[in-house]
Design an enzyme around this catalytic site. Structure first.
Site, short mmCIF file in Angstrom:
data_model
loop_
_atom_site.label_atom_id
_atom_site.label_comp_id
_atom_site.label_asym_id
_atom_site.label_seq_id
_atom_site.Cartn_x
_atom_site.Cartn_y
_atom_site.Cartn_z
N LYS A 64 0.80 -1.23 0.00
CA LYS A 64 0.00 0.00 0.00
C LYS A 64 0.84 1.28 0.00
O LYS A 64 0.39 2.31 -0.51
CB LYS A 64 -0.96 0.01 1.19
N GLY A 121 1.62 -0.22 9.23
CA GLY A 121 1.57 -0.38 7.77
C GLY A 121 0.57 0.56 7.12
O GLY A 121 0.08 1.52 7.73
#
Length: 246
Positions: free
Chosen positions: A58, A123
C-alpha cells in the site's frame, strides 16, 4: 498483493456484479511477488481499469503511480488505483478508501468508546486509521515491533495501565489472519473490560483471537468486514467515475 488467499474482495465484487446484473465486468486476484512487474502487468492486461492494493504494497505502490489523491498523499498509502487508458498509453491514479471505510465504522459507535486509541501496527492500513483518528481529534499511539518516533511504543512497553485508560484498540496487523489464525497481538488483555471497543481490520476469520480475547473480557468487538464493504463501495465509485480529479 503478495499473497491473496486471505482476500474476500473477489467474493464481495463477484456477488455485487451478479446481484446488480452488471454486464461486461469481472474481478480477479493478481498475486505479485514484486511491484517491479507492475507496469509490465498493466501494459499486458489492457482490459484492467482499476485495482485494489493490499498487504504489503500500500505504501510501496505510490512510486509506481502517476498521480495521487490529496488524502492518499497525506496518509502515504494507496489501496485503490484507477487506470485511464488512451490509445497505447495509460495513467494510474492512486486513492485511499481505507480511510472512508474506517470512518464509516466509527460512526456506528458512541463517543464514549472514542476518547483515545491504540493502533497496533504501522503499515498502510494503520496509516489510514491514524488519519481518521487525527481528523476526529482522537489522541492515539502506535504500537510496533520497531518503534520509530515519539508517538509509537513497543509491545513490551505497552502496560496494563495504558490499556485500561485507552477505550479504542485497533489491530492493523495481519496477526490472526487466515491461514495464521492461531496468532494475535501480544498485549495485556487482562486490562480490557466492557468500556473497550476492539476493532480488527482482519475479516477472515470472522472472529480472530484478538477479538475473542477482548470479548472474553467484556469488550465490544468488530471485525474488518464492514470496513471492507464501505471501502469497496468507495472504490467502485472511483473506478466508474466519468471525471476523476487528482
Amino acid at each position: 498483493g503478495k499473497q491473496l488467499s486471505h482476500s474476500f474482495s473477489k467474493l464481495y465484487f463477484d456477488k455485487k456484479i451478479k446481484e446488480e446484473c452488471i454486464q461486461d465486468v469481472s474481478y480477479h486476484l493478481f498475486p505479485m511477488d514484486s511491484l517491479e512487474e507492475f507496469h509490465a502487468f498493466i501494459q499486458k492486461n489492457k482490459n484492467i481499469q482499476g485495482l485494489n492494493v493490499t498487504i504489503p504494497y500500500k505504501t510501496e505502490i505510490i512510486k509506481y503511480l502517476d498521480k495521487i489523491d490529496a488524502v492518499a498523499k497525506k496518509i502515504n498509502a494507496v489501496n485503490v488505483i484507477q487506470i485511464l487508458r488512451k490509445k497505447n498509453t495509460y495513467v494510474c491514479y492512486g486513492y485511499n478508501t481505507d480511510a472512508i471505510g474506517f470512518e464509516n465504522v466509527l460512526k456506528k459507535y458512541d463517543a464514549s468508546f472514542l476518547k483515545s486509541a491504540i493502533v497496533l501496527g504501522t503499515g498502510g492500513a494503520a496509516k489510514a486509521v491514524a488519519y481518521v483518528l487525527q481528523q476526529r481529534n482522537i489522541p492515539f499511539r502506535f504500537v510496533s515491533r520497531q518503534p520509530t518516533n515519539n508517538n509509537s511504543l513497543s509491545y513490551c512497553s505497552l502496560n496494563q495501565d495504558m490499556i485500561f485508560k485507552t477505550t479504542l484498540i485497533i489491530n492493523c496487523t495481519p496477526l490472526g489472519m487466515y491461514p495464521s489464525i492461531d496468532t494475535f497481538p501480544e498485549i495485556p488483555y487482562h486490562a480490557i473490560n466492557n468500556q473497550h471497543l476492539l476493532i480488527d481490520l482482519v475479516y477472515n476469520p470472522i472472529e480472530t483471537l484478538f477479538l475473542k480475547k477482548g470479548k472474553t473480557q467484556g469488550a465490544t468487538i468488530e471485525n474488518g468486514y464492514q470496513m471492507l464493504c464501505f471501502q469497496a463501495e468507495a472504490a467502485w465509485k472511483i473506478w466508474n467515475a466519468d471525471n476523476i480529479t487528482v
